[in-house]
Design a protein around this motif. Sequence first.
Motif, PDB file in Angstrom:
ATOM      1  N   MET A   1       0.825  -1.207   0.000  1.00  0.00           N
ATOM      2  CA  MET A   1       0.000   0.000   0.000  1.00  0.00           C
ATOM      3  C   MET A   1       0.863   1.262   0.000  1.00  0.00           C
ATOM      4  N   SER A   2       1.947   1.240   0.740  1.00  0.00           N
ATOM      5  CA  SER A   2       2.858   2.388   0.759  1.00  0.00           C
ATOM      6  C   SER A   2       3.402   2.657  -0.634  1.00  0.00           C
ATOM      7  N   TYR A   3       3.742   1.589  -1.326  1.00  0.00           N
ATOM      8  CA  TYR A   3       4.258   1.757  -2.683  1.00  0.00           C
ATOM      9  C   TYR A   3       3.174   2.344  -3.593  1.00  0.00           C
ATOM     10  N   ARG A   4       1.944   1.926  -3.394  1.00  0.00           N
ATOM     11  CA  ARG A   4       0.858   2.456  -4.214  1.00  0.00           C
ATOM     12  C   ARG A   4       0.692   3.965  -4.003  1.00  0.00           C
ATOM     13  N   LEU A   5       0.889   4.421  -2.779  1.00  0.00           N
ATOM     14  CA  LEU A   5       0.652   5.824  -2.447  1.00  0.00           C
ATOM     15  C   LEU A   5       1.776   6.748  -2.913  1.00  0.00           C
ATOM     16  N   VAL A   6       3.007   6.257  -2.858  1.00  0.00           N
ATOM     17  CA  VAL A   6       4.137   7.145  -3.171  1.00  0.00           C
ATOM     18  C   VAL A   6       4.972   6.671  -4.351  1.00  0.00           C
ATOM     19  N   ALA A   7       4.658   5.480  -4.882  1.00  0.00           N
ATOM     20  CA  ALA A   7       5.381   4.926  -6.047  1.00  0.00           C
ATOM     21  C   ALA A   7       6.873   4.756  -5.772  1.00  0.00           C
ATOM     22  N   VAL A   8       7.207   4.433  -4.552  1.00  0.00           N
ATOM     23  CA  VAL A   8       8.601   4.171  -4.204  1.00  0.00           C
ATOM     24  C   VAL A   8       8.633   3.242  -2.998  1.00  0.00           C
ATOM     25  N   ASP A   9       9.660   2.404  -2.939  1.00  0.00           N
ATOM     26  CA  ASP A   9       9.878   1.534  -1.789  1.00  0.00           C
ATOM     27  C   ASP A   9      10.797   2.270  -0.823  1.00  0.00           C
ATOM     28  N   PHE A  10      10.287   2.601   0.340  1.00  0.00           N
ATOM     29  CA  PHE A  10      11.061   3.378   1.307  1.00  0.00           C
ATOM     30  C   PHE A  10      12.362   2.680   1.712  1.00  0.00           C
ATOM     31  N   THR A  11      12.384   1.362   1.649  1.00  0.00           N
ATOM     32  CA  THR A  11      13.586   0.627   2.061  1.00  0.00           C
ATOM     33  C   THR A  11      14.672   0.656   0.992  1.00  0.00           C
ATOM     34  N   LYS A  12      14.334   1.154  -0.209  1.00  0.00           N
ATOM     35  CA  LYS A  12      15.315   1.146  -1.304  1.00  0.00           C
ATOM     36  C   LYS A  12      15.649   2.538  -1.806  1.00  0.00           C
ATOM     37  N   MET A  13      15.019   3.551  -1.290  1.00  0.00           N
ATOM     38  CA  MET A  13      15.232   4.903  -1.815  1.00  0.00           C
ATOM     39  C   MET A  13      16.625   5.420  -1.474  1.00  0.00           C
ATOM     40  N   LYS A  14      17.072   6.368  -2.276  1.00  0.00           N
ATOM     41  CA  LYS A  14      18.386   6.969  -2.077  1.00  0.00           C
ATOM     42  C   LYS A  14      18.412   7.757  -0.781  1.00  0.00           C
ATOM     43  N   ARG A  15      19.496   7.559  -0.019  1.00  0.00           N
ATOM     44  CA  ARG A  15      19.624   8.265   1.258  1.00  0.00           C
ATOM     45  C   ARG A  15      20.870   9.140   1.252  1.00  0.00           C
ATOM     46  N   GLY A  16      21.014   9.915   2.312  1.00  0.00           N
ATOM     47  CA  GLY A  16      22.138  10.833   2.400  1.00  0.00           C
ATOM     48  C   GLY A  16      21.673  12.279   2.273  1.00  0.00           C
ATOM     49  N   ILE A  17      22.624  13.198   2.282  1.00  0.00           N
ATOM     50  CA  ILE A  17      22.297  14.626   2.234  1.00  0.00           C
ATOM     51  C   ILE A  17      21.493  14.968   0.982  1.00  0.00           C
ATOM     52  N   ASP A  18      21.825  14.303  -0.122  1.00  0.00           N
ATOM     53  CA  ASP A  18      21.105  14.564  -1.367  1.00  0.00           C
ATOM     54  C   ASP A  18      20.063  13.485  -1.650  1.00  0.00           C
ATOM     55  N   GLY A  19      19.654  12.745  -0.610  1.00  0.00           N
ATOM     56  CA  GLY A  19      18.678  11.680  -0.771  1.00  0.00           C
ATOM     57  C   GLY A  19      17.261  12.205  -0.934  1.00  0.00           C
ATOM     58  N   VAL A  20      16.331  11.285  -1.145  1.00  0.00           N
ATOM     59  CA  VAL A  20      14.944  11.648  -1.433  1.00  0.00           C
ATOM     60  C   VAL A  20      14.307  12.383  -0.260  1.00  0.00           C
ATOM     61  N   MET A  21      14.432  11.829   0.935  1.00  0.00           N
ATOM     62  CA  MET A  21      13.749  12.415   2.087  1.00  0.00           C
ATOM     63  C   MET A  21      14.399  13.709   2.560  1.00  0.00           C
TER      64      MET A  21
END
Length: 476
Positions: free
Chosen positions: A136-156
């Motif tokens: 359901m999370s993937y349906r809402l945001v079209a991204v897997d939170f466990t695989k998104m880019k992290r760091g200072i220039d990351g998604v979040m």
Amino acid sequence: MSGQSITDRIAAAQHSMTGSAISKAVCKATTHEVSGPKKKHLDYLIHCTNEMNVSIPQLADTLFERTANSSWVVVFKSLITTHHLMMYGNERLIQYLASRNTLFNLNNFLDKGALQGYDMSTFIRRYSRYLNEKAMSYRLVAVDFTKMKRGIDGVMRTMNTEKLIKTLPIIQNQLDALLDFQANPNELTNGVINSAFMLLFKDSIRLFAAYNEGVINLLEKYFDMKKTQCKDALDIYKKFLCRMTKLSEFLKVAEQVGIDQGDIPDLSQAPSSLLEALEQHLASLEGKKTKELNADTRASTLSSAVSSLSTTGMSFSRMDEKEKQQALEEEQARLQALKDLRLKEMGMQTPPSASPSSQSIGGGINNNHITHTPELFTSTLSANSVPNLNSDLFDLQPSFIPAVQSNPSISTANSAWGGFDVLGDMLKPTMPAHAAPLPPPQMPVHHGGKLLANDLDSSLANLVGNLQFGGTPAKK
């Protein structure tokens, strides 16, 4: 029940007969054996998700069908297999799962007829709810939170305020579903639930890492937000602190069941003075009388909080790096094993000493007392027959081992005419009287075993003339 059941074997045989490799692999991964799905079956299914000619809906439906089984073992392993593919398979699998209206409907699942059935059924219901929430999370945001880019220039960290306030509650809901698994060390009593717990542990680390970075971004923007945004952000931050406490308890369980201490991150909370500063700022925006911190104190408090949360983020990253290194080592070991197997197969296909043509040459030469120098024969082998086993090109190309360079006309001449000695003199023919005459040599032989490049007919005529008059072949 331990080991594969008769039902498992029959099902696998049926899939073998129908030619459904995917169904067979799913069946093998979800047997009645009380242990986690075997790696070789999971790896095969991961490979299938990356093949464009494989039907993802068919693969998913096969997994859903296995969850309709009455055995807690089969159902639990079906969920584990699905979770594993969501984590490590091609993204189009989770895209398909997110597109479905319903996934796992196991809220009422209960296995009454098996050992540990009641206890494990409870965890199956909780586990299925988490997988549903992950999709359901993937349906809402079209991204897997466990695989998104992290760091200072990351998604979040780079998300704008409005989107950030909408996204963080989705992460909260997924993390809540994960932490609701609530298994204590005494309940992790078999390989099946242990496999599920390990996947949940890995998801919790990556999920909270994204959550943590979103909160850092939120705090950095907080004092520039509008009143309604500040109110939502403060509520998100308070819930974040509660979930950090729950995650700490979850990680303690992980430590007690044997997960390496180096894989468990340290959770550093922001100072309590930050929460007070956030509340005072919101109160001032709402027109309430309150003593808000001055700009310098507020900046110092915020900087300290961001530093603490960043330390937590770095702690999460260590686990990722360790897992990546482990995956790289496993891949290198797999490739080395394939290379060793390839070399072994080539060794079985290669003749032990020389090619058949060289062996026939040797036979003809020995019969007529002609020998080669060992040095020449060795150099021919090393130059033409032995491939470079250290060459990258050799690893990638099909097996090709050139035979020893030989001259078939020499052996033909020796068989038909008795041959020449090393000085080129004619020897007595060795052909038996009753044998059918063999064809003449295709090319005449010069002194030292070299072939002549002149006309074939004239060479044969000279050869026959010399035989009739008892002479020797004309010297060229």
